[in-house]
Design a protein around this motif. Structure first.
Motif, short mmCIF file in Angstrom:
data_model
loop_
_atom_site.label_atom_id
_atom_site.label_comp_id
_atom_site.label_asym_id
_atom_site.label_seq_id
_atom_site.Cartn_x
_atom_site.Cartn_y
_atom_site.Cartn_z
N LEU A 94 0.81 -1.22 0.00
CA LEU A 94 0.00 0.00 0.00
C LEU A 94 0.85 1.27 0.00
O LEU A 94 0.40 2.31 -0.49
N ARG A 95 2.05 1.19 0.52
CA ARG A 95 2.92 2.38 0.59
C ARG A 95 3.26 2.94 -0.79
O ARG A 95 3.56 4.12 -0.93
N PHE A 96 3.20 2.11 -1.81
CA PHE A 96 3.50 2.57 -3.17
C PHE A 96 2.44 3.54 -3.69
O PHE A 96 2.66 4.24 -4.68
N PHE A 97 1.28 3.58 -3.05
CA PHE A 97 0.14 4.32 -3.60
C PHE A 97 -0.26 5.54 -2.78
O PHE A 97 -1.28 6.17 -3.06
N ASN A 98 0.52 5.90 -1.77
CA ASN A 98 0.26 7.11 -0.97
C ASN A 98 -1.17 7.17 -0.45
O ASN A 98 -1.85 8.20 -0.53
N GLY A 99 -1.63 6.06 0.09
CA GLY A 99 -3.01 6.04 0.60
C GLY A 99 -4.01 5.91 -0.54
O GLY A 99 -3.66 5.54 -1.67
N ASP A 100 -5.25 6.21 -0.27
CA ASP A 100 -6.32 6.19 -1.29
C ASP A 100 -6.58 4.82 -1.88
O ASP A 100 -7.20 4.71 -2.93
N VAL A 101 -6.10 3.77 -1.24
CA VAL A 101 -6.36 2.41 -1.70
C VAL A 101 -6.95 1.61 -0.54
O VAL A 101 -6.44 1.68 0.58
N GLY A 102 -8.02 0.88 -0.82
CA GLY A 102 -8.66 0.07 0.21
C GLY A 102 -8.26 -1.38 0.09
O GLY A 102 -7.80 -1.83 -0.96
N ILE A 103 -8.42 -2.12 1.17
CA ILE A 103 -8.16 -3.56 1.17
C ILE A 103 -9.50 -4.28 1.15
O ILE A 103 -10.39 -3.97 1.95
N THR A 104 -9.67 -5.18 0.21
CA THR A 104 -10.94 -5.89 0.08
C THR A 104 -10.68 -7.39 0.09
O THR A 104 -9.61 -7.85 0.47
N GLY A 105 -11.66 -8.19 -0.30
CA GLY A 105 -11.49 -9.63 -0.27
C GLY A 105 -11.42 -10.17 1.15
O GLY A 105 -11.95 -9.58 2.09
N SER A 106 -10.71 -11.29 1.32
CA SER A 106 -10.70 -11.98 2.61
C SER A 106 -10.03 -11.16 3.73
O SER A 106 -10.37 -11.31 4.90
N TYR A 107 -9.09 -10.27 3.36
CA TYR A 107 -8.50 -9.42 4.39
C TYR A 107 -9.52 -8.44 4.97
O TYR A 107 -9.39 -8.01 6.11
N LEU A 108 -10.55 -8.13 4.20
CA LEU A 108 -11.60 -7.23 4.69
C LEU A 108 -12.59 -7.97 5.58
O LEU A 108 -12.93 -7.51 6.66
N TYR A 109 -13.06 -9.15 5.12
CA TYR A 109 -14.12 -9.81 5.90
C TYR A 109 -13.62 -10.87 6.88
O TYR A 109 -14.37 -11.29 7.77
N LEU A 110 -12.32 -11.29 6.75
CA LEU A 110 -11.77 -12.24 7.70
C LEU A 110 -10.56 -11.70 8.47
O LEU A 110 -10.18 -12.24 9.50
N GLY A 111 -9.95 -10.64 7.91
CA GLY A 111 -8.75 -10.09 8.53
C GLY A 111 -7.48 -10.84 8.16
O GLY A 111 -6.40 -10.56 8.68
N LYS A 112 -7.59 -11.80 7.24
CA LYS A 112 -6.44 -12.59 6.80
C LYS A 112 -6.75 -13.19 5.44
O LYS A 112 -7.90 -13.16 4.98
N GLY A 113 -5.73 -13.73 4.77
CA GLY A 113 -5.97 -14.35 3.48
C GLY A 113 -4.70 -14.82 2.82
O GLY A 113 -3.59 -14.48 3.26
N ASN A 114 -4.84 -15.60 1.77
CA ASN A 114 -3.69 -16.05 0.99
C ASN A 114 -3.28 -15.00 -0.03
O ASN A 114 -2.11 -14.73 -0.23
N ASP A 115 -4.27 -14.42 -0.70
CA ASP A 115 -4.03 -13.38 -1.70
C ASP A 115 -4.45 -12.02 -1.17
O ASP A 115 -5.29 -11.92 -0.26
N MET A 116 -3.90 -10.97 -1.77
CA MET A 116 -4.23 -9.60 -1.37
C MET A 116 -5.13 -8.97 -2.44
O MET A 116 -4.79 -9.01 -3.63
N ASP A 117 -6.24 -8.41 -2.02
CA ASP A 117 -7.17 -7.77 -2.95
C ASP A 117 -7.31 -6.30 -2.58
O ASP A 117 -7.60 -5.96 -1.42
#
Length: 269
Positions: A94-117
């Motif tokens: 996320l640091r490459f984008f200076n904020g303004d980017v959200g985390i979705t997928g399993s990291y959003l609804y489970l707090g963990k995951g194999n892939d990053m969305d």
């Protein structure tokens, strides 16, 4: 504003919000986590709706067919831009984008995951992804999971995935980056069947969702290919594609919606 990339919790089920148009008080959404099982295929999610939540299915003019409408006043909205992020790899990306980017997928609804969305509303983030790929900070994906295969055949799916900037590998972990730029398509007046080859004349909006491509068939008829799915991003001019699906006749254009197609297969590119 709730759009593609947001999630809901409704009746102990995690629902993935689809598209940009949502009637007042409702969200067009499909089950993503049902009874602890992650549902990846669209058809499988719709089957859960038909068997367990058929009361939610309603016809929506702007979409052109029956879709599940989840009541917002009975749901918890999971906002990608307010998610707590504890994973160091996610934070570093996320640091490459200076904020303004959200985390979705399993990291959003489970707090963990194999892939990053990730979710963004800024088209310029695509060019950041391009730079990361050129510098070798990210790498293309080379593997395909059987559970991902739907609509596209295996060969077409793998070829497109390996060339895509919006998907890749960062520090050994897969990522998907979704950039949403909503627009109004208008109501569907008629639905027609289509089966045949089309060629992309122009990539109108190839990396922001919904994607749009101007195509022509073998008879010279022109259509706009559209999709809200990452697998149909970054298609190139002159690609030839076999499609068995539907055309949604709208006031402004003939919408060849890849998301409801039965078959999509690359011929050449």
């Amino acid at each position: 504003m709730i759009v593609e990339g947001y999630f809901l919790k409704y009746r102990d089920v995690i629902w993935s919000i689809k598209g940009c148009y949502h009637p007042d008080g409702y969200a067009v959404a499909i089950p993503r986590l049902f009874n602890g099982v992650k549902i990846k295929r669209l058809n499988d999610a719709l089957e859960v709706v038909r068997t367990k939540f058929s009361n939610l299915l309603k016809y929506v003019d702007e979409i052109g067919f029956n879709v599940p409408l989840v009541p917002l006043n009975e749901s918890e909205i999971l906002d990608p831009f307010n998610a707590k992020i504890f994973n160091n790899r996610v934070r570093e990306f996320l640091r490459f984008f200076n904020g303004d980017v959200g985390i979705t997928g399993s990291y959003l609804y489970l707090g963990k995951g194999n892939d990053m969305d990730f979710l963004s509303f800024k088209p310029e983030h695509y060019y950041v992804l391009e730079e990361l790929r050129k510098k070798g900070i990210t790498k293309p994906l080379s593997t395909v999971e059987e559970s991902e295969i739907e609509t596209l055949d295996y060969s077409s799916f793998k070829i497109l995935k390996s060339k895509r900037i919006l998907e890749g590998i960062f520090e050994g972990r897969g990522y998907t980056f979704k950039i949403v730029q909503c627009e109004k398509f208008g109501p569907v007046r008629e639905v027609k069947e289509f089966e045949g080859y089309v060629r992309i004349l122009k990539s109108i909006k190839p990396f922001t969702i919904p994607v749009k491509y101007l195509v022509t068939d073998n008879h010279g008829n022109e259509y706009i290919l559209t999709s809200f799915r990452t697998r149909f991003t970054e298609l190139l001019p002159n690609m030839e594609i076999f499609i068995k699906g539907k055309i949604l006749v709208r006031d402004e254009f003939n919408d060849m919606d890849l998301d409801i197609a039965e078959i999509v297969k690359l011929k050449s590119f």
